[in-house]
Design a protein around this motif. Sequence first.
Motif, PDB file in Angstrom:
ATOM      1  N   TRP A  31       2.525   2.478   3.719  1.00 39.14           N
ATOM      2  CA  TRP A  31       2.807   1.190   4.032  1.00 39.14           C
ATOM      3  C   TRP A  31       3.474   1.602   5.277  1.00 39.14           C
ATOM      4  O   TRP A  31       3.477   0.692   6.487  1.00 39.14           O
ATOM      5  CB  TRP A  31       3.121  -0.169   3.358  1.00 39.14           C
ATOM      6  N   ASN A  54       8.166   3.646  -4.655  1.00 37.39           N
ATOM      7  CA  ASN A  54       7.382   4.145  -3.076  1.00 37.39           C
ATOM      8  C   ASN A  54       8.028   3.352  -2.150  1.00 37.39           C
ATOM      9  O   ASN A  54       7.346   2.850  -1.033  1.00 37.39           O
ATOM     10  CB  ASN A  54       6.518   2.649  -3.535  1.00 37.39           C
ATOM     11  N   GLU A 114       0.873  -1.041  -0.336  1.00 36.23           N
ATOM     12  CA  GLU A 114       0.626   0.342  -0.094  1.00 36.23           C
ATOM     13  C   GLU A 114       0.749   1.409   0.464  1.00 36.23           C
ATOM     14  O   GLU A 114       1.840   0.981   0.204  1.00 36.23           O
ATOM     15  CB  GLU A 114      -1.322   0.013   1.565  1.00 36.23           C
ATOM     16  N   LYS A 115      -0.112   2.184  -0.387  1.00 43.14           N
ATOM     17  CA  LYS A 115       1.228   3.659  -0.743  1.00 43.14           C
ATOM     18  C   LYS A 115       1.942   4.407   0.198  1.00 43.14           C
ATOM     19  O   LYS A 115       3.157   4.534   0.442  1.00 43.14           O
ATOM     20  CB  LYS A 115       0.393   4.887  -1.150  1.00 43.14           C
TER      21      LYS A 115
END
Length: 572
Positions: free
Chosen positions: A6, A251, A3-4
């Motif tokens: 995290w 990310n 997830e973006k």
Amino acid sequence: MMEKEWWKKAVVYQIYPKSFRDADGDGSGDIKGITERLDYLKWLGADVLWVCPVYCSPMDDNGYDISDYYHIDPCFGTDEDMDELIREADRRGMKILMDLVVNHTSDEHEWFKRALEDPEGEYAGYYIFRDGRDGGPPDNLRSYFGGSAWEPVGDGSRYYFHAFGKKQPDLNWENEKVRDEIINMVNYWLDKGLGGFRVDAIGNLKKNLDISRYQPDGEDGLSYAGTYILNQPGIEKYLAELRDRAFKPHNSMTVAEVSVSDDELEEFIGKDGFFSMVFDFSYADIDIPKTGEWYLDTGWTTADLRENIFHSQLETQKCGWGALYLENHDQPRSVNKYLPPEDINDHSKKMLATLYMLLRGTPFIYQGQEIGMTNINMDSLADYDDIATADQYKRALEYGMTEDEAWNAVSRRSRDNSRTPMQWDNGKNAGFSSADNVWLKVNPNYEHINVNAESRDETSVLQYYRKLVSLRKEGRYADIITEGEFRPCESEGDTICYVREKDGRGLLVLNNFGKRQESVTAEKRFNKVVSASYGDRDGEGNVKGSGEGRRDRADAIEYVLRPYESLVLAED
């Protein structure tokens, strides 16, 4: 696909490799030693491991002087050992952060060697060279480690700039080729599966070196360089390049070692900020004057600490995310920094843990902090390895302190306090190494402060840290702690109290930061004990067997906190 953001739910464990675990028995820690202890770190609850520099280095500043960004220094192992660590951590659901040290290199880096060989060549433009002035340095700036920030080369008429040690020449970030080299290197490591970077001294990239003489601020006639090289206008161009060409496409989790003002926070950690988060020095460095003299006492109080923590939390949550920490490899042990010597015990250690672990942000646990490791008493200056400690001692004497005063001051704040070998058990060298001699002295208190002993004691500091980590990550209150807003409470005396709240549900965190009993008035809804640092409260907050500790009133509940006690309370 992660997830973006995290890293918001992560708990970070910082490792100082030289002192963590020696697998090959040479007296110094290594990468294989970290890999050996991954299961312990997973048991503790760590999701991310920040590993201090293991790149090739002459180790003048313990690895923060890098001579080759692409390879592992033989003292730590091999390139393959690092690949294995990344792979084995990933297999356990953990990510590795490496240190990104790009303000400077070692003077033994190939770029700097070539710069000295050809003063007019391409690589001379990779660093900051100036001609001397009036038979001396170009100006009177003082490096962070003391002494002139300029070092002569050749016949002494030409100098290079170093914000830190003289073997750490600063890179010239004005040079586009330098920026390309750095970004290519960053992507090389991220492509290997790295989770991201702790970004070292990044606020120093842009310099303001246009004045021939600065206003002196010390007996040495020099002026603190940080005033003229920290967060100077134009630095945003360099940071945006790093973000857009390296961090963002991967990310990555990035935490920057940089001091920023409230007005700059949005740009640094906002929705499209340069970094995931930044460290806040306002409470971690509360005992250091702004000009950097370890040996001077700031005279801080609990009220000052409370104000700094509250301010940091409120400003950060307006625009982004924060990094929570009390100690690291550049700090003394937090229990010695924040607590009077006579009050250092398991109760006060647990209070410190509660205070910061439940704030809004990503918590960083420094190796040994989770077992309550303390400062070490060295016998002489020769016992210290840290290059900054010797300079601070010298400057303290110049300031007018006696030898005893200077010694006590710098030994209290020396960075080597946090660099002593990790205390694993009560065996030889605290289980750190099988060698007859280790690189830095082992703290003699390892016989009772160690992982092995505390892992078997449910009342230990280690087990308390595990419970706090679990509280953040599991169960009915995890979303409040990791996602909820921070709200300060009116606190008096030595109390530091706050609420974490999400969707109308809340946790009240009460901390007594003093040696006297304190009473705290709480909203009636906070009537259920979630965590109690003394370990002897019942579910309603009374001390078991006494009926004391909680007093119900018509409109509120009064909780009586014992010295250095923490209570975490929720609603029914």
